[in-house]
Design an enzyme around this catalytic site. Structure first.
Site, PDB file in Angstrom:
ATOM      1  N   HIS A  53      -6.306   3.861   5.037  1.00  0.00           N
ATOM      2  CA  HIS A  53      -5.706   2.539   4.823  1.00  0.00           C
ATOM      3  C   HIS A  53      -4.186   2.646   4.754  1.00  0.00           C
ATOM      4  O   HIS A  53      -3.461   1.884   5.416  1.00  0.00           O
ATOM      5  CB  HIS A  53      -6.256   1.941   3.530  1.00  0.00           C
ATOM      6  CG  HIS A  53      -5.695   0.593   3.200  1.00  0.00           C
ATOM      7  ND1 HIS A  53      -6.339  -0.581   3.503  1.00  0.00           N
ATOM      8  CD2 HIS A  53      -4.519   0.221   2.595  1.00  0.00           C
ATOM      9  CE1 HIS A  53      -5.611  -1.611   3.107  1.00  0.00           C
ATOM     10  NE2 HIS A  53      -4.503  -1.146   2.545  1.00  0.00           N
ATOM     11  N   GLU A  54      -3.700   3.591   3.957  1.00  0.00           N
ATOM     12  CA  GLU A  54      -2.245   3.730   3.808  1.00  0.00           C
ATOM     13  C   GLU A  54      -1.595   4.257   5.074  1.00  0.00           C
ATOM     14  O   GLU A  54      -0.453   3.908   5.387  1.00  0.00           O
ATOM     15  CB  GLU A  54      -1.921   4.628   2.613  1.00  0.00           C
ATOM     16  CG  GLU A  54      -2.433   4.106   1.271  1.00  0.00           C
ATOM     17  CD  GLU A  54      -2.004   2.670   1.000  1.00  0.00           C
ATOM     18  OE1 GLU A  54      -0.901   2.278   1.425  1.00  0.00           O
ATOM     19  OE2 GLU A  54      -2.773   1.931   0.358  1.00  0.00           O
ATOM     20  N   HIS A  72      -0.677   1.493   7.279  1.00  0.00           N
ATOM     21  CA  HIS A  72       0.628   0.887   6.971  1.00  0.00           C
ATOM     22  C   HIS A  72       1.774   1.808   7.403  1.00  0.00           C
ATOM     23  O   HIS A  72       2.800   1.352   7.918  1.00  0.00           O
ATOM     24  CB  HIS A  72       0.759   0.630   5.468  1.00  0.00           C
ATOM     25  CG  HIS A  72      -0.174  -0.407   4.929  1.00  0.00           C
ATOM     26  ND1 HIS A  72      -0.335  -1.646   5.515  1.00  0.00           N
ATOM     27  CD2 HIS A  72      -0.988  -0.398   3.835  1.00  0.00           C
ATOM     28  CE1 HIS A  72      -1.211  -2.351   4.818  1.00  0.00           C
ATOM     29  NE2 HIS A  72      -1.626  -1.619   3.806  1.00  0.00           N
TER      30      HIS A  72
END
Length: 449
Positions: A24-25, A28
């Site tokens: 998920h990170e 980003h």
């Protein structure tokens, strides 16, 4: 259930959760760096740092509480003119008046302004075009969705789905009426046709009355439609084909839904139907599905999870009620990571074949990633969906000003929403605490009847 297997399943779930958070990170991080934003930290977890290493301008590391993660980007909020002027003049800023929430707003601005001043406002998030900000914030949830699609593809197309085959697993000794309320045969029960005809466990049904059958559903449909009519079964027994004549009896059987549960009448009694019956139970086998089955399952899960998230406050309240009263929980209700870990432990410690247990774990982890995808799109700060809404609103303001030939407006100052963010965080913590308590005291279980 072995304790060691249970612990392994529980731990593996949290390892899978850590991988999901890391992805998920990264969702980003990659577009942020691609668009030139300075990323100060990439962290998995919260709390004290256990390990970290600086690579380039970014500090990568792990923290003590593996319940989330974050990247810190320069300029998440636009600079506040007062703070920048005070910093440029070398004066210390005073505390804002107005109480607790006003102080929170000012603290958020001070932290944000320090990163902007240190970097001279280069490589900052708020200066990016709207579409780039949206891409950065969507990157995290999209990574969870893609991970879920991969997991479901492995589950459905790589391992396969449990499907009733045409191979006989067991035979009924007799035909017991549906309303008898018993499972043991008595002298008055007629002998089951399959057993009487000489079928044996391990026989594979090749065709019935000249119609080839490849699934148990196909065989069952012919049998149910033929009560009292003698059917010729061609079976494979140990590599040799042979024919057996079987005459289905007319029997009253319960009506089952898609989940195999009895359908009830308005008065609570089971619905029944008269069908042909021979008394065979099929062996189950894993059948690989088409490659599109995984993505299809992922998007179907998105709709199901979205329905739960939409009603999350109500469902958490219902869970709190069962926590107090000891009532039965909604099996389709929300779980905490503890509850997911409990189910993972039960899957790992079950008596099922290893592939079935792997399938159960992959399905659970895939569903968890779908939940992360949907949950992070909720349009509230501090979730990704809240940052997307702020970016889109900023773009709308700029487009409106351009349309009417007005000066460009100041960037949307999301620090003003810090009090709302604070309330959202408190609510999320409260709901999480309720679910964790419920999963410890009154857990959902795949072993429940």
């Amino acid at each position: 259930m072995t304790v060691v297997a249970y612990i392994i399943g529980f731990v593996l779930l949290f390892v899978g959760l850590g991988v999901s958070i890391a992805l998920h990170e990264l969702g980003h991080l990659f577009p942020a760096k691609r668009f030139g934003v300075r990323v100060g930290q990439y962290m998995i977890g919260f709390g004290p740092t256990l390990w970290s290493r600086r690579i380039g301008s970014t500090q990568y590391g792990f923290k003590a509480l593996p319940l989330g993660g974050y990247i810190s980007m320069a300029g998440m909020y636009p600079p506040s003119p007062k703070e920048r002027a005070a910093a440029a003049a070398g004066s210390a800023s005073g505390r804002a008046g107005g109480g607790f929430f006003a102080t929170m707003v000012q603290d958020a601005r001070v932290v944000n302004d320090e990163t902007l001043i240190a970097g001279e406002e280069t490589g900052v998030f708020y200066k990016l075009p709207v579409w780039k900000r949206v891409v950065i914030m969507l990157g995290g949830p999209i990574m969870n969705l893609l991970f879920a699609i991969v997991l479901f593809a492995i589950l459905f197309s790589g391992i396969g789905v449990q499907t009733a085959s045409t191979t006989v697993a067991s035979l009924s000794a007799c035909v017991i009426p549906a309303d008898a309320g018993r499972t043991d045969c008595v002298a008055s029960d007629p002998t089951a046709p399959a057993a009487a005809a000489g079928l044996l466990p391990g026989d594979t049904i090749v065709s019935i009355d000249g119609t080839a059958v490849t699934t148990f559903d196909e065989a069952s449909s012919i049998i149910k439609a033929s009560p009292g009519r003698t059917l010729t079964f061609v079976i494979d027994r140990g590599g040799n084909e042979m024919s057996i004549a079987v005459t289905p009896l007319l029997a009253t059987r319960p009506v089952l839904d898609a989940d195999g549960k009895a359908v009830l009448n308005p008065d609570g009694t089971p619905q029944t139907v008269d069908v042909g019956f021979v008394g065979i139970s099929p062996q189950s086998t894993l059948v690989p599905q088409p490659i599109w089955a995984g993505p299809q399952a992922a998007f179907e899960n998105v709709g199901a999870v979205a329905g739960i998230i939409w009603q999350l406050p109500v469902k958490v309240y219902d869970t709190a009620v069962t926590l107090i009263t000891g009532g039965e929980r909604d099996p389709n209700g929300p779980l905490s990571v503890v509850g997911a870990g409990i189910i993972a432990g039960e899957v790992a410690a079950s008596d099922a074949p290893i592939l079935n247990r792997v399938s159960g774990f992959l399905g659970l982890l895939a569903s968890l990633n779908i939940a992360l995808f949907v949950f992070n799109l909720i349009p509230l700060l501090p979730l990704d969906g809240g940052h997307i809404v702020v970016a889109v609103w900023d773009g709308i303001k700029r487009a409106w000003a351009k349309l009417f030939r007005r000066p460009p407006p100041r960037p949307v100052d999301a620090t003003k929403l810090v009090p709302v963010t604070f309330v959202v965080v408190i609510l999320l913590i409260g709901m999480g605490a309720i679910l964790i308590l419920a999963d410890i005291i009154n857990p959902l279980s795949i072993l429940s009847p």
